[in-house]
Enzyme design. Structure first.
Site, PDB file in Angstrom:
ATOM      1  N   LYS A  28     -66.565 -18.525   9.716  1.00 59.03           N
ATOM      2  CA  LYS A  28     -67.552 -18.704   8.641  1.00 59.03           C
ATOM      3  C   LYS A  28     -67.031 -19.562   7.496  1.00 59.03           C
ATOM      4  CE  LYS A  28     -66.560 -14.483   5.978  1.00 59.03           C
ATOM      5  NZ  LYS A  28     -67.138 -13.235   5.443  1.00 59.03           N
ATOM      6  N   GLY A  68     -50.455  -1.676  -8.011  1.00 57.64           N
ATOM      7  CA  GLY A  68     -50.052  -1.508  -6.619  1.00 57.64           C
ATOM      8  C   GLY A  68     -48.574  -1.771  -6.472  1.00 57.64           C
ATOM      9  N   HIS A 118     -18.111 -17.617  11.550  1.00 57.06           N
ATOM     10  CA  HIS A 118     -17.608 -17.361  10.190  1.00 57.06           C
ATOM     11  C   HIS A 118     -17.459 -18.697   9.452  1.00 57.06           C
ATOM     12  CE1 HIS A 118     -15.227 -15.518   6.990  1.00 57.06           C
ATOM     13  NE2 HIS A 118     -14.376 -16.538   7.107  1.00 57.06           N
TER      14      HIS A 118
END
Length: 469
Positions: A36, A189, A452
């Site tokens: 849409k 929130g 590393h």
């Protein structure tokens, strides 16, 4: 009126929808997508991508602040033009949409713009299971298919009290298209989106107040790791208020006044704007589901089986609209399972190893079980940890905030969960996701040589730590 027949009609052009269309076309299905608005859905147009574009800008601002410890001095005060950052996010969105549209076009996927409603029906000639009626700006369109996949996604949730006017009280859809940032903002929130915007907007110079009704933000995440992130928020100057509920909202000229309740006391907080980040609501309305016999939960999620098929044979649903973790990569996974099921394969969903990434600064990522969840399942666990502050590359780059925490089934030695807080966590988590999905043990990781100096060594170190090595 236009009539066309397809093997599959996908309703919704977001992550689940465009993935389903592409994968089905690759398997020889004739496919139509009904969208849409614009291909890409909430993820590309209003969610993941614009947010992460802004997060990338926020990271650049943070890097500028960290230059002094590397002996780099900048002349004067660097300036930030939000309009340029905003323009950049739209350019990224446009590129992604164009790429997906181009790929679908090459595969022969036909796209229709409009709102779809599904019905039982037979098309011209050979009977088909479904009729999809599309309401467009021009004449209506009627399509027919053997299968339909609903991938209509979700939208920001609101409540009777917390309703957006889309100017002063905004949803997450609104905040990514604002032309001017507020000087002060309250975020209601404490979930993923709330914490991401708190981190981003704070770097943009906005004074952020973050309100969470429970005892911690990100309540589904590992408490120890979240506590570390909350401490970083405090150190950075983000005003985090826990145990805090909004009791009243008053729109004023140029500001919003909130009445808050915190542990039995009432206070007020007034800022230029409010951002609602209180969850999302599935887009399952007005599709014709009830007439087809497809069920929804009380919250509106479409009920599906382990192959993503509804109670209506041939009608599938995927992504946010079925609930669970509302993540783009979960939607992709759903779409692939659904298409495999339509093609006649035996398959079912398994969400045990879906990783989640939270783009705060620093990042957080997790996969599998948190320690509490593992214990609730009766699993005896061992936990291994390693902090960024002890890692060589983190020290060299100045990214020493955070930790890696791995959860292992003590009886089998298998890795069952992991949470990472720190730089590049969203990329590091994939190693552990692979380990869990393939049933590897902590010893398998420990016996794998890691290069590393890299951040990946922390996964290795945390795996060793689960064994006391």
């Amino acid at each position: 009126m236009s009539d066309k027949k397809f093997d599959l009609i996908v309703i919704g052009g977001g992550p689940a929808g465009y993935t389903a269309a592409i994968k089905a076309s690759q398997q020889g299905f004739s496919v139509a997508v009904v969208e849409k608005s614009r291909i890409g859905g909430a993820c590309i147009n209003r969610g993941c991508i614009p947010t992460k574009a802004l997060w990338g800008t926020a990271l650049s601002i943070q890097r500028l602040k960290d230059l002094k410890e590397h002996g780099i001095q900048t002349d004067g005060n660097p300036t930030f033009d939000f309009s340029i950052a905003s323009k950049r996010q739209f350019q990224i969105m446009d590129r992604m949409v164009a790429s997906i549209e181009s790929r679908m076009k090459k595969l022969g996927v036909q796209t229709f713009v409009g709102e779809a409603q599904i019905a039982r029906g037979t098309g011209p000639g050979t009977p088909t299971a479904f009729t999809v009626n599309i309401k467009t700006d021009a004449e209506p369109v009627k399509l027919y298919s053997k299968f339909v996949l609903i991938a209509t996604g979700s939208r920001p949730a609101e409540s009777d009290l917390l309703k957006a006017d889309h100017v002063q009280v905004m949803t997450t859809d609104d905040i990514v298209v604002v032309e001017k940032l507020p000087k002060t903002l309250t975020i209601v929130g404490g979930g993923v989106v709330a914490c991401e915007f708190a981190s981003i907007l704070h770097r943009f110079g906005v004074k952020v107040h973050l309100l969470e009704h429970s005892s911690q933000v990100l309540s589904a995440m590992d408490q120890e790791v979240v506590a570390m992130l909350m401490q970083y928020f405090h150190e950075d100057g983000i005003d985090l208020k826990i145990h805090t509920k909004v009791k009243a909202v008053e729109l004023k000229t140029g500001s919003v006044k909130l009445t808050l309740e915190k542990e039995g006391t009432t206070e007020t907080l007034e800022t230029e704007g409010v951002l609602l980040a209180i969850g999302r609501k599935p887009n399952s309305e007005n599709l014709g589901l009830e007439a087809l016999g497809a069920k929804t939960t009380p919250r509106g999620h479409i009920v599906v089986d382990s192959c993503l098929q509804t109670d209506c044979k041939g009608l599938y649903a995927a992504g946010d609209v079925v609930g669970g973790q509302m993540l783009a990569h979960k939607a992709w996974y759903d779409a692939i399972v659904a298409i495999r099921a339509m093609a006649g394969e035996e398959c079912k969903t398994n969400y045990d190893t879906i990783p989640g990434a939270i783009f705060t600064i620093p990042e957080m990522a997790s996969v599998g079980l948190q320690p509490d969840h593992a214990r609730q399942k009766g699993i005896k666990i061992s936990i291994g940890k390693f902090e960024y502050a002890e890692n060589a590359q983190a020290m060299c780059t100045g990214k020493t905030r955070g930790m890696v925490k791995i959860v292992v089934d003590r009886d089998s030695g298998k890795v069952v969960g992991c949470t990472i807080l720190g730089h590049d966590a969203s990329n590091l988590i994939s190693e552990v996701a692979l380990a869990i999905s393939t049933g590897l043990t902590a010893n398998d990781i420990a016996n794998t040589i890691h290069p590393h100096p890299t951040l990946s060594e922390m996964i290795w170190e945390a795996a060793l730590d689960t064994q006391g090595r």
